[in-house]
Design a protein around this motif. Sequence first.
Motif, short mmCIF file in Angstrom:
data_model
loop_
_atom_site.label_atom_id
_atom_site.label_comp_id
_atom_site.label_asym_id
_atom_site.label_seq_id
_atom_site.Cartn_x
_atom_site.Cartn_y
_atom_site.Cartn_z
N ASP A 252 0.85 -1.19 0.00
CA ASP A 252 0.00 0.00 0.00
C ASP A 252 0.89 1.24 0.00
OD1 ASP A 252 -1.88 1.99 0.38
OD2 ASP A 252 -2.54 1.29 2.36
N LYS A 253 0.81 2.02 -1.07
CA LYS A 253 1.67 3.21 -1.18
C LYS A 253 1.32 4.28 -0.14
CE LYS A 253 -1.18 5.25 -4.78
NZ LYS A 253 -1.62 6.55 -4.68
N ASN A 254 0.14 4.17 0.47
CA ASN A 254 -0.28 5.13 1.49
C ASN A 254 -0.16 4.57 2.91
OD1 ASN A 254 -1.06 7.26 -0.22
ND2 ASN A 254 -2.96 6.18 -0.71
N ALA A 255 0.53 3.45 3.08
CA ALA A 255 0.57 2.77 4.38
C ALA A 255 1.12 3.68 5.48
CB ALA A 255 1.43 1.51 4.29
N VAL A 256 0.50 3.54 6.66
CA VAL A 256 0.94 4.26 7.85
C VAL A 256 1.01 3.24 8.99
CG1 VAL A 256 0.42 6.10 9.50
CG2 VAL A 256 -0.17 6.40 7.08
N ALA A 257 2.22 3.04 9.52
CA ALA A 257 2.43 2.10 10.62
C ALA A 257 2.18 2.78 11.95
CB ALA A 257 3.86 1.56 10.57
N VAL A 258 1.72 1.99 12.92
CA VAL A 258 1.56 2.44 14.29
C VAL A 258 2.71 1.81 15.07
CG1 VAL A 258 0.07 2.47 16.34
CG2 VAL A 258 -0.95 2.46 14.04
N THR A 259 3.52 2.66 15.74
CA THR A 259 4.64 2.11 16.51
C THR A 259 4.53 2.55 17.97
OG1 THR A 259 6.15 3.98 16.10
CG2 THR A 259 6.14 2.21 14.47
N LEU A 260 5.01 1.67 18.83
CA LEU A 260 5.11 1.94 20.26
C LEU A 260 6.51 1.54 20.70
CD1 LEU A 260 1.73 0.42 21.50
CD2 LEU A 260 2.31 2.84 21.35
N MET A 261 7.18 2.43 21.39
CA MET A 261 8.53 2.15 21.88
C MET A 261 9.45 1.67 20.76
SD MET A 261 7.64 0.35 25.48
CE MET A 261 6.59 1.14 26.64
N GLY A 262 9.27 2.24 19.57
CA GLY A 262 10.12 1.92 18.44
C GLY A 262 9.77 0.62 17.73
N LYS A 263 8.71 -0.07 18.16
CA LYS A 263 8.32 -1.34 17.55
C LYS A 263 7.01 -1.16 16.79
CE LYS A 263 10.18 -4.12 21.39
NZ LYS A 263 11.50 -4.22 20.89
#
Length: 160
Positions: free
Chosen positions: A95-106
């Motif tokens: 997905d060219k629009n992907a947005v990851a959710v990270t917590l504490m760098g993970k």
Amino acid sequence: MQGFGIFVVIGVAVFLYYFFKALSDGPPPDARPRSIPSGREPPRIKGNGRYSVEAVGESFYKPALHAIFGVSEEDGGEEKHLDGVLVLEDDNPHDKNAVAVTLMGKKVAHLSREVAADFRKAIARDGLSQWKEFAVGVEVWVSDDPEDHYSVRVDLPETP
């Protein structure tokens, strides 16, 4: 005394080997991505406090979630509220629009395709396109089940 000198040489050689190996391995896997300009914190996206945006894909990141939270000791599970970071994944092959959710760098989840596309439009509209990371509030429901069930929600403003 010659034996002592050999041990010193071997000790120094082992130290140098591991020292340079650590340098060549780069940052640890949980280190924060370096898309934040040096010395600057990412902009904070303030939500409405409802954590109404359900993230997706948590099951792919169970090891990271388990490392951060483990299993809840509360009957029925519990909610945890933390500061997280949304990371734009411009090179995501799915997905060219992907947005990851990270917590504490993970990485622990992604915004859904629809929400990610809307989020990217909103940051472009608000003049934040130079940023690749955004601080947000994140709510995680941690199960008391040994199967390690998790649910991730993000506190974002309502879309117009």
